[in-house]
Design a protein around this motif. Structure first.
Motif, PDB file in Angstrom:
ATOM      1  N   LEU A   1      20.345  19.957  68.556  1.00  0.00           N
ATOM      2  CA  LEU A   1      21.062  20.543  67.289  1.00  0.00           C
ATOM      3  C   LEU A   1      19.959  20.777  66.174  1.00  0.00           C
ATOM      4  O   LEU A   1      19.103  19.639  65.932  1.00  0.00           O
ATOM      5  N   ASP A   2      19.812  21.840  65.685  1.00  0.00           N
ATOM      6  CA  ASP A   2      18.541  22.331  64.967  1.00  0.00           C
ATOM      7  C   ASP A   2      19.128  23.036  63.435  1.00  0.00           C
ATOM      8  O   ASP A   2      20.576  23.065  63.330  1.00  0.00           O
ATOM      9  N   GLY A   3      18.187  23.455  62.768  1.00  0.00           N
ATOM     10  CA  GLY A   3      18.713  24.550  61.741  1.00  0.00           C
ATOM     11  C   GLY A   3      19.604  23.509  60.628  1.00  0.00           C
ATOM     12  O   GLY A   3      19.135  22.184  60.375  1.00  0.00           O
ATOM     13  N   ASP A   4      20.672  23.952  60.254  1.00  0.00           N
ATOM     14  CA  ASP A   4      21.401  23.421  59.159  1.00  0.00           C
ATOM     15  C   ASP A   4      22.174  22.495  59.539  1.00  0.00           C
ATOM     16  O   ASP A   4      23.096  21.671  58.731  1.00  0.00           O
ATOM     17  N   ARG A   5      22.492  22.179  60.762  1.00  0.00           N
ATOM     18  CA  ARG A   5      23.167  20.886  61.280  1.00  0.00           C
ATOM     19  C   ARG A   5      22.402  19.582  61.396  1.00  0.00           C
ATOM     20  O   ARG A   5      22.604  18.564  61.593  1.00  0.00           O
TER      21      ARG A   5
END
Length: 699
Positions: A96-100
């Motif tokens: 999981l990447d970004g805003d997670r």
């Protein structure tokens, strides 16, 4: 660009501090070793953690430190990197990447635009970091409902939380100087702290310059009118600087402190040979705590920060798109008195930000986001271990303010009420053995760009279209772990599964968009005039990608261990690590993109008195589980590395000499988790062989 901490000032300070080694000021009472508190791992300060966590500090952090936060943490079981070249990479946790993934600064919010686009750097530089904590899995929800993947807490001492000196006062600090061959890196940093038992002052500054990164193959470069080839990643140089001043006043039952920090960076975007980014971030923080209270509350802690972030994308010498993000974060946390064997904290958190993008690559509108949350974390001590229960209720308002220069962006408002809950347990199963379990339900509100994007995003080679009808992202998460320790031997393993009812994915459609302000759908190219439409307009096609909600599942295993091969005056250890994650779009049965393949690694570590050394490898399997169309496939590779260190005394100062050799065999490799492997192949392989040497002087 103007820099707040010029190189000459840092160089002068460095030489001055080294010269101070023989003066009497350093002979005062030395700074005691402060108690390390795992801020993110457990809000109650417990060292027995239910949620899986990793911490790096001291020599361990220094020897693995690289030019970005993502690359510094890459290789930690369960953690990989977005790797947009050597200057911009964000941590990926369990696929999981970004805003997670939530990046914190001393337990509070950290505001930038790194989650908006892969080419946007995180405003934290390893030179200024004292400790990094990585919290994986559902236990991270206390720090934001969006942190379903995990939390990375970047810790410094810019606001001192404990008195470091007695009533006689004193001064302490450190100086870092390093250089590397692969990118001609030249870095230096200075940190000073002074005070007594009633106050403490902190000053730090850092500066680093790099050139284009050396790689094991020839690559084309069109920075100028003439195309050249070299074994370098074109447009990967950087120039970074920053610093901070801060201080605290201590009283009998707490402290109150403040800090002001800045970060400046100028770097190439790698994806485009002639585009550079000039970034600046100014952050102001206020923090205080009251302890040892009588009554229903034991302590109250408050944090407030305000950030002004801005970066400009330069197309050659001309300014292009300008991104700004201004906002604040407030967190109030109270630890209540024990109720029997129940201990816990209650709190409130508010955040607000205003984002804007002006220019040809403004693929998201001006927007305003505000959110408020109530959270609680409780632990019940038992004869066999402990149990935990946590919850977070949020109210999120996301508003598109349109864009006066782009007609397709129109005002709109969305409101969400996410709720997240987690239940955990730790069982002391036998001497040396601990078993853990975590079960959580999380909800995440869509971000502004997921809702309202509509424009060309060159970093991903896509025309991105948001979806204002997105619902809250909902997931159920289960984590099971086991840990064993006996003397110098240890072992830890965690397995997990996360199922998303409506995962927000950026999916490619069958459409093509024109890279222009009108974003024309499926434009017809003039066959007699390549690069132009039939109407004569310039035509540069981009694949259309839309934010859509799908069912998804993430499963994986991560493990690490240590075998003590020799005990005594000299120690020899074998450190082992490995992980695997599988991510599937259950709506169509395909794999989700940019997922790390299975990885294994081992290091042999030797220590004898002041000497230390290690040699090891990390093997990454081929990644052929990619989404359709089949782009981003990577081959298997093995990277070897080695480190050495020597510590000595020089008067009142401690000197640590160190060296690190990366990619010893100069292996050509591409990252499966980097969007560049799909959109700009073969422009950005992983760095080739590089030797880094450095000196850290502390007193």
């Amino acid at each position: 660009m103007k820099k707040s901490f010029p190189r000459s000032a840092i160089g002068t300070a460095t030489l001055s501090l080294l010269a101070l080694g023989s003066t009497s000021v350093l002979a005062q009472t030395p700074a005691p070793t402060l108690k390390e508190i795992t801020v993110t791992g457990n809000p109650l300060g417990s060292t027995d953690l239910i949620a899986p966590a990793t911490r790096y500090s001291g020599d361990g952090l220094l020897l693995r430190s690289k030019t970005t936060l993502g690359e510094t943490l890459d290789g930690t079981p369960g953690v990989s990197s977005t790797y947009f070249g050597p200057n911009a990479s964000r941590p990926i946790i369990r696929g999981l990447d970004g805003d997670r993934i939530r990046i914190l600064a001393n337990g509070g919010g950290s505001l930038d635009a790194s989650s908006l686009s892969y080419d946007h750097a995180v405003t934290s530089d390893p030179l200024s970091i004292e400790r990094i904590e990585v919290l994986r899995g559902p236990g991270a929800l206390l720090y934001g409902g969006s942190a379903v993947g995990g939390v990375v807490n970047v810790i410094d001492n810019r606001i001192p939380r404990e008195a470091q000196f007695d009533e006689n006062g004193g001064i302490s600090g450190k100086v870092d100087i390093n250089a590397a061959t692969g990118n001609s890196e030249r870095g230096k940093g200075v940190l000073l702290e002074a005070g007594n038992q009633r106050y403490s002052l902190h000053v730090d500054a850092f500066d680093r310059q790099t050139s284009d990164v050396r790689v094991p193959r020839d690559l084309a470069c069109t920075k100028t009118a003439v195309t050249t080839t070299a074994r370098r990643i074109c447009n990967s140089a950087s120039d970074v600087s920053g610093g901070a001043v801060g201080g605290s006043v201590f009283f009998d039952s707490g402290y109150l402190g403040a800090s002001a920090s800045n970060y400046r960076s100028s770097y190439g975007t790698v994806a485009e040979d002639r585009v550079t980014i000039g970034m600046k971030s100014d952050r102001y923080a206020l923090e205080g705590e009251i302890r040892n209270l009588d009554g229903p509350l034991q302590s109250i802690k408050a944090q407030y920060s305000q950030t002004d972030y801005r970066h400009t994308e330069f197309e050659g010498p001309r300014p292009g798109t300008v991104f700004t993000n201004k906002g604040s974060d407030f967190r109030l946390e109270a630890r209540h008195a024990k109720i029997g064997n129940i201990d816990g904290v209650l709190g409130v958190q508010t955040e607000s930000s205003r984002f804007s993008a002006v220019g040809t690559e403004a693929f998201a509108p001006f927007s305003k986001t505000s959110q408020s949350a109530l959270f609680a974390y409780e632990e019940l001590g038992t004869a066999w271990g402990k149990m935990s229960l946590g919850g977070r209720l949020e109210s999120v308002h996301v508003e598109s303010l349109g864009n006066p220069r782009v007609a397709r962006f129109t005002p709109a408002k969305k409101e969400f009420k996410p709720g997240s809950y987690a239940l955990g347990a730790l069982w002391n199963a036998a001497p040396g053995w601990q078993m853990t379990s975590n079960l959580a339900y999380t909800e995440r509100a869509p971000k502004d760009y997921e809702l309202f994007a509509d424009g060309p995003h060159i970093a991903t080679a896509a025309y991105e279209v948001g979806n204002a009808n997105l619902a809250k992202e909902q997931s159920s998460n289960l984590d099971l772990g086991a840990a064993w320790k006996s003397g110098g031997h240890s072992f830890k393993v965690n397995t997990y599964v996360s199922r998303f009812k409506n995962y927000i994915a950026l999916n490619q459609t069958t459409g093509v968009r024109r890279n222009a302000e009108d974003g024309e759908v499926n434009p017809t190219e003039d066959p007699g005039n390549a690069g132009f439409t039939a109407s004569g307009a310039a035509f540069r096609p981009l694949a259309e990608f839309r934010y859509q909600q799908v069912r998804a599942r993430f499963t994986g295993i991560e493990a690490s261990g240590n075998i003590r091969l020799q005990e005594g005056a000299s120690t020899v250890d074998l450190a082992l690590r490995g992980d695997v994650v599988r991510a599937t779009n259950l709506s169509n049965g395909q794999s989700l993109p940019r997922i790390a393949p299975w990885r294994v690694g081992a290091s042999l570590l030797w220590a004898s008195g002041p000497w230390g050394a290690s040699v090891g490898f990390d093997h990454l399997a081929a990644q052929k589980r990619v989404s359709a169309p089949p782009v981003g496939v990577t081959q298997a590779y093995t990277l070897w590395n080695a480190t050495s260190s020597y510590r000595m005394k020089a008067g009142p100062a401690s000197l640590l000499w160190y060296a690190r050799l990366d990619n010893i065999t100069d292996k050509l490799a591409y990252s499966a988790t980097s969007v560049l492997t799909s959109t700009a192949f073969p422009k950005a392989p992983l760095p080739g062989r590089s030797l880094k040497v450095g000196l850290q002087a502390s007193f």
